[in-house]
Design a protein around this motif. Structure first.
Motif, PDB file in Angstrom:
ATOM      1  N   CYS A 173     -10.333   3.259   9.914  1.00 14.40           N
ATOM      2  CA  CYS A 173     -11.276   4.090   9.155  1.00 14.40           C
ATOM      3  C   CYS A 173     -11.901   5.149  10.030  1.00 14.40           C
ATOM      4  O   CYS A 173     -11.967   6.319   9.662  1.00 14.40           O
ATOM      5  CB  CYS A 173     -12.370   3.218   8.560  1.00 14.40           C
TER       6      CYS A 173
ATOM      7  N   ILE B 227      -9.513   7.855  10.771  1.00 17.30           N
ATOM      8  CA  ILE B 227      -9.338   8.801   9.660  1.00 17.30           C
ATOM      9  C   ILE B 227     -10.569   9.697   9.566  1.00 17.30           C
ATOM     10  O   ILE B 227     -10.479  10.927   9.465  1.00 17.30           O
ATOM     11  CB  ILE B 227      -9.125   8.069   8.321  1.00 17.30           C
ATOM     12  N   VAL B 228     -11.739   9.060   9.665  1.00 15.35           N
ATOM     13  CA  VAL B 228     -12.976   9.811   9.453  1.00 15.35           C
ATOM     14  C   VAL B 228     -13.149  10.915  10.489  1.00 15.35           C
ATOM     15  O   VAL B 228     -13.558  12.021  10.157  1.00 15.35           O
ATOM     16  CB  VAL B 228     -14.173   8.833   9.464  1.00 15.35           C
TER      17      VAL B 228
ATOM     18  N   PHE C  13      -9.357  16.735  -1.488  1.00 11.50           N
ATOM     19  CA  PHE C  13     -10.610  16.050  -1.159  1.00 11.50           C
ATOM     20  C   PHE C  13     -11.512  16.936  -0.320  1.00 11.50           C
ATOM     21  O   PHE C  13     -12.738  16.916  -0.475  1.00 11.50           O
ATOM     22  CB  PHE C  13     -10.337  14.734  -0.422  1.00 11.50           C
TER      23      PHE C  13
ATOM     24  N   LEU D  39      -2.141   3.195   9.156  1.00  8.31           N
ATOM     25  CA  LEU D  39      -2.287   1.893   9.798  1.00  8.31           C
ATOM     26  C   LEU D  39      -1.428   1.803  11.054  1.00  8.31           C
ATOM     27  O   LEU D  39      -1.844   1.261  12.072  1.00  8.31           O
ATOM     28  CB  LEU D  39      -1.905   0.778   8.816  1.00  8.31           C
TER      29      LEU D  39
ATOM     30  N   VAL E 261       0.858  -1.185   0.000  1.00  6.76           N
ATOM     31  CA  VAL E 261       0.000   0.000   0.000  1.00  6.76           C
ATOM     32  C   VAL E 261       0.890   1.228   0.000  1.00  6.76           C
ATOM     33  O   VAL E 261       2.100   1.132   0.194  1.00  6.76           O
ATOM     34  CB  VAL E 261      -0.944   0.033   1.222  1.00  6.76           C
TER      35      VAL E 261
ATOM     36  N   PRO F 210      -8.898  -2.827   7.750  1.00 15.44           N
ATOM     37  CA  PRO F 210      -8.017  -1.962   8.545  1.00 15.44           C
ATOM     38  C   PRO F 210      -8.475  -1.798   9.993  1.00 15.44           C
ATOM     39  O   PRO F 210      -8.639  -0.680  10.470  1.00 15.44           O
ATOM     40  CB  PRO F 210      -8.043  -0.644   7.777  1.00 15.44           C
TER      41      PRO F 210
ATOM     42  N   ALA G 260      -0.829   5.352   3.578  1.00 13.55           N
ATOM     43  CA  ALA G 260      -1.681   4.322   4.165  1.00 13.55           C
ATOM     44  C   ALA G 260      -0.945   3.615   5.295  1.00 13.55           C
ATOM     45  O   ALA G 260      -1.532   3.319   6.344  1.00 13.55           O
ATOM     46  CB  ALA G 260      -2.095   3.323   3.094  1.00 13.55           C
TER      47      ALA G 260
ATOM     48  N   ALA H 185      -2.815  -5.178   6.207  1.00 14.85           N
ATOM     49  CA  ALA H 185      -4.136  -4.554   6.098  1.00 14.85           C
ATOM     50  C   ALA H 185      -4.244  -3.744   4.808  1.00 14.85           C
ATOM     51  O   ALA H 185      -3.238  -3.308   4.249  1.00 14.85           O
ATOM     52  CB  ALA H 185      -4.387  -3.656   7.299  1.00 14.85           C
ATOM     53  N   VAL H 186      -5.478  -3.552   4.350  1.00 13.56           N
ATOM     54  CA  VAL H 186      -5.680  -2.753   3.135  1.00 13.56           C
ATOM     55  C   VAL H 186      -5.620  -1.275   3.492  1.00 13.56           C
ATOM     56  O   VAL H 186      -5.631  -0.898   4.666  1.00 13.56           O
ATOM     57  CB  VAL H 186      -7.033  -3.079   2.460  1.00 13.56           C
ATOM     58  N   ASP H 187      -5.550  -0.433   2.445  1.00 15.62           N
ATOM     59  CA  ASP H 187      -5.430   1.012   2.624  1.00 15.62           C
ATOM     60  C   ASP H 187      -6.725   1.585   3.220  1.00 15.62           C
ATOM     61  O   ASP H 187      -7.788   1.471   2.610  1.00 15.62           O
ATOM     62  CB  ASP H 187      -5.166   1.621   1.231  1.00 15.62           C
ATOM     63  N   PRO H 188      -6.675   2.191   4.404  1.00 14.83           N
ATOM     64  CA  PRO H 188      -7.919   2.694   4.994  1.00 14.83           C
ATOM     65  C   PRO H 188      -8.382   4.027   4.412  1.00 14.83           C
ATOM     66  O   PRO H 188      -9.551   4.374   4.539  1.00 14.83           O
ATOM     67  CB  PRO H 188      -7.573   2.858   6.476  1.00 14.83           C
ATOM     68  N   LEU H 189      -7.485   4.777   3.797  1.00 12.76           N
ATOM     69  CA  LEU H 189      -7.872   6.127   3.364  1.00 12.76           C
ATOM     70  C   LEU H 189      -8.977   6.112   2.316  1.00 12.76           C
ATOM     71  O   LEU H 189      -9.986   6.801   2.481  1.00 12.76           O
ATOM     72  CB  LEU H 189      -6.642   6.898   2.864  1.00 12.76           C
ATOM     73  N   PRO H 190      -8.866   5.299   1.225  1.00 11.56           N
ATOM     74  CA  PRO H 190      -9.973   5.296   0.262  1.00 11.56           C
ATOM     75  C   PRO H 190     -11.289   4.888   0.915  1.00 11.56           C
ATOM     76  O   PRO H 190     -12.350   5.417   0.563  1.00 11.56           O
ATOM     77  CB  PRO H 190      -9.540   4.267  -0.776  1.00 11.56           C
ATOM     78  N   GLN H 191     -11.215   3.979   1.898  1.00  8.84           N
ATOM     79  CA  GLN H 191     -12.460   3.576   2.569  1.00  8.84           C
ATOM     80  C   GLN H 191     -13.084   4.751   3.295  1.00  8.84           C
ATOM     81  O   GLN H 191     -14.301   4.947   3.259  1.00  8.84           O
ATOM     82  CB  GLN H 191     -12.170   2.442   3.545  1.00  8.84           C
ATOM     83  N   ALA H 192     -12.227   5.544   3.964  1.00 10.69           N
ATOM     84  CA  ALA H 192     -12.753   6.712   4.666  1.00 10.69           C
ATOM     85  C   ALA H 192     -13.317   7.724   3.675  1.00 10.69           C
ATOM     86  O   ALA H 192     -14.384   8.311   3.905  1.00 10.69           O
ATOM     87  CB  ALA H 192     -11.648   7.340   5.506  1.00 10.69           C
ATOM     88  N   LEU H 193     -12.604   7.901   2.550  1.00  5.69           N
ATOM     89  CA  LEU H 193     -13.103   8.837   1.534  1.00  5.69           C
ATOM     90  C   LEU H 193     -14.449   8.367   1.004  1.00  5.69           C
ATOM     91  O   LEU H 193     -15.375   9.155   0.780  1.00  5.69           O
ATOM     92  CB  LEU H 193     -12.112   8.967   0.377  1.00  5.69           C
TER      93      LEU H 193
END
Lengths: 275, 135, 535
Positions: free
Chosen positions: A61, A64-65, C139, A42, A34, B68, A38, B88-96
């Motif tokens: 997530c 980040i959110v 964004f 993590l 990644v 993630p 990212a 783990a996969v990239d969390p940023l696109p998920q948050a976007l």
């Protein structure tokens, strides 16, 4: 003619986009790695070994959110809020009030009604759990709120709208609840700054854990041994209230019996508004 | 020969791109407002899928990549955190995507109310009947 | 730790507007629903105006960009606001015009049956605009465009019993939502290719790749070109550049008059600002899309601006509706703005580019103020005559001498008459094109002005000078005419102070968009990254 232009544009879009993806096969198609950004997310989403650089939430997530990119989410909430305000503005002048006489036999059969009396409690319990564990497991305030809003929909369908209105679930009370939730989000966003102002220390807007430039102000990551990840729990809780109330308003407005709405509308149409 | 995962990824990306084109066609060339709004939601979902593909991580040696969420946080073990960071996969696109979904939902919701209002005035949701303005 | 007040205010201004909007329904329950919302919105706009003025003053005095990392996170990890003289200036302008629009809304209040929704949306509009201007994250720009967009759609449809208003909002909303979704796809591509969404870092990466990794340019350039074109679509849509102007002549006239002023005078500028930010700061002359793709994009913008300027000016002559006429004038002026923006192609001397961008900024100011003034004063006439039709409005201006005087000054400024701001901004445009060696566009500025004179003269004649054909009813002004007169004085000042303003604007363009300005933008990002990292 118009149709052919459309189809040509469609084919061009498809070809163009697939060319771009093909040309950037290394960056646009997933690999076993990644991006650097990212990895930072993590690593530092839950990193108790450096208290100045972590969101203290194992859910990357959610962190980040509401923490790393919290501003986006505050304004995403605002977009949703403005959309509902816009919808209310379009439905203004329409009464969400009980008519004088209600027929007793509104809604579906007795069996369905009896089941529906039990299920909404469960739905709201599940929704609350989704929302309040948002910083630990997938989920969060919006998801929880959306789930909770299923309960009023169920009641709307099974019992009719008047059942809700009679129990005080109307536009005004829901708007009040929504406003309380949103004010809570606003206060949480400025919480660190307010604490900072009170104690004389510098702090950031939307700050959660202490930061190198604001080491003295932070929201508690643990309360009574339970991880709440500072501001994340509060954000999730208030968002839960706001979203549940917001969806309820939308469903109330959209399921308004049409005859009732239009009878009232006609009185308003008379006065023509000039822009 | 390509591997099975490459094959599936190709299918996924192809479908996504075709879907995108169809959604755009629907938004611009369908006269019915409800169909336009449906096309719009399809467009939004396609965009979100694209974001998720971008942020995905391929399996390493047959081990599935993780969501993630650092589930072993109680252990306070830096080694487990390292393993998490590497799988783990990239969390940023998920948050976007979360943000984009809510925004898309909000816009759709408002457009539905607008369509309802248009129906109340014109008794139709067809753009050909609604055209009163010259543009 | 020491308090960093300018940074804190930069970070607080837009979230504070959100809090103002969030608390309004709650407070309206307590303080009354008829009067209070308007006053609350006015307070919000004044607070925002004072804060933005402070930010501008700090940026101007220190000559350094302000970077605010939200939550204390260093920029590419968290979201940051990045303020340089260019966006600080446009933000100050936007915030103060919004104060005037809020005051005007109080006067216009009697048209609203439930005003609280209107004022929430108005605060939302302002938050969206300031967020778009200050943000340093691509964004976050998407989110703020949606905030701006949804409040604009809802405000256009506010007179919900008019079929035209609902139709205009649908047209505006559906294509607008499509455009923003495509911008999201563009952002995903940008994140996929560059691995970041921060504008400062994107700019930095572009420069590094351009000078150090020329082998990457070929593949990245294609993706970036697609992403930039998708992004530019939504920006040009918001600012109604030809051929994306189709919604504007419907939407702007159907909105409540204060909103028409905000949409035509301010929202249009946001799109221009975003395009300038993308094409100069982020994807500037040293980037993966330079020089061929970038020139192609700028040429396309130029051609669309050119056509739009003519189409707007010509369509204006055919209009019978005063607000539609003003809306087409906006299309025409947006075209001029984009022509000025497109001056920075490769091979054009930097002094000419600086002059062009300064002229663009100048025209943003004069057009925004003039158009807001015109919409607001035409609102008075329309209320008095009860119609928007130019024939029905005949002679109504005679009843309101001060409003008419301001109205005429606004028109003369848009036309480009000598002592007013509009003349000098067009003069600067002309000079920029001449210096860049573009003779045709320079002449086009003059020709477009000449064509548009016909439309403006028609409107001025029928509203003020024609003989009244019917009795218009008198409406109470409550001092709103003094505010309009003040705006007219502002237009005169923008013209009279030309020598100082033009110098200042050239400095703004140099220190934000080209040459060392871009380097400063990148340096500010790097400095903020290290400062916030604390190590």
């Amino acid at each position: 003619m118009r149709r052919w232009i459309g189809i040509c544009v469609l084919i061009l879009t498809i070809l163009g986009l697939s060319f771009v993806v093909a040309a950037n096969i290394n960056t646009l198609v997933p690999t076993t790695n990644v991006r650097t950004l990212a990895e930072i997310y993590l690593k530092y989403t839950y990193y108790p070994w450096d208290k100045y650089f972590t969101a203290m939430s194992p859910e990357a997530c959610t962190s980040i959110v509401w923490d790393f990119r919290g501003l986006d989410t505050v304004f995403e909430t605002m977009v949703f809020y403005l959309a509902i305000i816009g919808a209310i503005a379009l439905a203004r002048g329409v009464p969400l009030k009980l008519p004088k006489e209600i027929k007793r036999d509104l809604g579906l059969s007795l069996i369905v009604k009896t089941v529906t009396k039990i299920v909404p409690v469960l739905i709201i319990a599940v929704a609350g759990s989704i929302a309040l564990h948002g910083h630990l497991t997938p989920g969060g305030g919006f998801q929880g709120g959306a789930t909770a809003a299923v309960a009023p929909v169920l009641i709307l369908v099974v019992f009719s709208q008047f059942y809700l209105l009679k129990r005080g679930v109307n536009k005004n009370s829901m708007l009040l609840l929504r406003s309380i939730g949103l004010t809570g989000i606003g206060i949480t966003a400025f919480a660190a700054v307010l604490i900072g102002l009170a104690t004389g220390h510098y702090a950031f807007v939307l700050q959660n854990q202490p930061k190198p430039l604001a080491p003295d102000v932070s929201l508690p990551a643990f309360v009574g041994g339970q991880l709440i990840s500072g501001s994340l729990w509060f954000f999730n809780f208030f968002e839960f209230l706001a979203v549940a109330a917001g969806f309820t308003i939308v469903f109330l407005l959209i399921t308004l019996p049409e005859k009732l709405a239009e009878a009232k509308e006609e009185k308003h149409v008379v006065e023509v508004e000039e822009g | 020969m390509i591997t099975l995962s490459e094959y599936f990824m190709t299918i996924l990306i192809t479908c996504m791109i075709v879907n995108l084109g169809l959604a755009l066609y629907g938004v611009f060339f369908k006269p019915n407002l409800i169909k336009k709004i449906i096309a719009l939601t399809i467009l939004g979902d396609t965009a979100n899928t694209f974001a998720l593909i971008i942020g995905y991580r391929m399996w390493v040696a047959g081990v599935p990549s993780r969501p993630p969420v650092f589930t072993e946080w109680r252990s306070n073990n830096p080694l487990l955190l390292l393993v998490f960071t590497k799988t783990a996969v990239d969390p940023l696109p998920q948050a976007l995507v979360l943000t984009a979904i809510v925004i898309g939902l909000a816009v759709t919701l408002f457009l539905v109310f607008l369509t309802l209002q248009a129906w109340k005035i014109y008794r139709s949701v067809d753009m050909r009947d609604i055209k009163r303005l010259k543009g | 730790m020491a308090w960093n007040i300018p940074e804190l205010i930069t970070g607080a201004i837009v979230p504070l507007l959100a809090v103002f909007a969030f608390t309004l329904p709650l407070l309206a329950k307590v303080f009354g629903e008829k009067k209070f919302p308007g006053i609350w919105a006015l307070i919000a706009s004044i607070v925002a105006a004072i804060m933005s003025t402070y930010i501008f003053a700090v940026v101007w005095r220190t000559g350094k960009d302000i970077v605010y990392g939200f939550g204390g996170w260093p920029p590419p990890i968290g979201i940051s606001y990045e303020v340089d003289p260019f966006n600080a200036l446009i933000a100050v302008f936007t915030a103060w015009i919004m104060v005037l629009i809020s005051i005007y809304s109080l006067w216009y209040n009697r048209h609203f049956d439930e005003p609280e929704w209107y004022y929430i949306l108005l605060i939302g509009l302002e938050a969206g605009m300031l967020g778009c201007l200050y943000t340093g994250d691509a964004f976050n720009l998407f989110v703020m465009i949606e905030v701006l967009g949804i409040s604009a759609y809802a405000l256009v449809a506010y007179h919900k019993h008019r079929g035209e208003a609902v139709e205009a909002a649908i047209k505006y909303g559906i294509i607008g939502a499509t455009a923003t979704t495509l911008y999201f796809i563009g952002l995903v591509i940008i994140y996929g290719v560059y691995g970041t969404l921060n504008m400062g870092q994107l700019s930095l990466l572009n420069t590094e790749i351009y000078y150090q990794r020329p082998d990457l340019i070929a593949s990245m350039g294609v993706a970036t070109l697609l992403a930039v074109s998708l992004a530019l679509w939504v920006f040009t849509y918001k600012s109604a550049l030809f051929p994306n102007h189709f919604w504007l002549p419907d939407a702007h006239p159907e909105a409540p008059t204060p909103v028409s002023a905000a949409l035509s005078g301010l929202v249009v500028n946001i799109g221009v600002y975003a395009v300038a930010r993308f094409m100069y700061t982020i994807f500037g002359p040293a980037s993966t899309i330079a020089p061929y793709y970038r020139d192609a994009v700028l040429t396309a913008l130029f051609v669309m601006g050119f056509v739009g300027a003519f189409v707007g000016a010509i369509m204006m002559m055919a209009q019978k509706d005063l607000k539609r006429l003003l809306a087409y004038s906006t299309v025409s002026h947006t075209g001029l703005l984009y022509m000025a923006l497109a001056v920075g192609m490769s091979g054009v001397p930097q002094a000419a580019v600086a002059l062009g961008l300064a002229a663009m900024t100048y025209h943003v100011l004069t057009h925004g103020l003039g158009k807001a003034l015109l919409f607001m004063s035409s609102g008075v006439f329309i209320d008095s005559a009860g119609t928007r039709d130019l024939d029905g409005l005949a002679g109504v201006g005679r009843r309101y001498p001060l409003v008419s005087a301001s109205f005429i000054i606004g028109f003369l400024s848009l036309m480009g008459l000598l002592p007013l701001g509009g003349f000098f901004s067009k003069l600067m445009l002309y000079q920029a094109f001449m210096e860049a060696g573009m003779l045709v566009p320079a002449l086009a500025v003059i020709v477009v002005s000449a064509i548009s004179v016909l439309g403006y003269a028609k409107a001025m004649y029928s509203v003020v000078f024609a003989t009244p054909t019917k009795e218009h009813h008198e409406i109470k002004l409550y001092g709103i005419h003094y505010m309009l007169a003040l705006m007219a004085v502002g237009l005169i000042l923008l013209g009279v102070l030309y020598p100082w303003i033009s110098q200042g604007l050239i400095h703004v363009a140099n220190s934000s968009l080209i040459g060392y300005g871009v380097r400063e933008y990148q340096d500010a990002f790097v400095k903020a990254f290290h400062a916030l990292l604390g190590r």
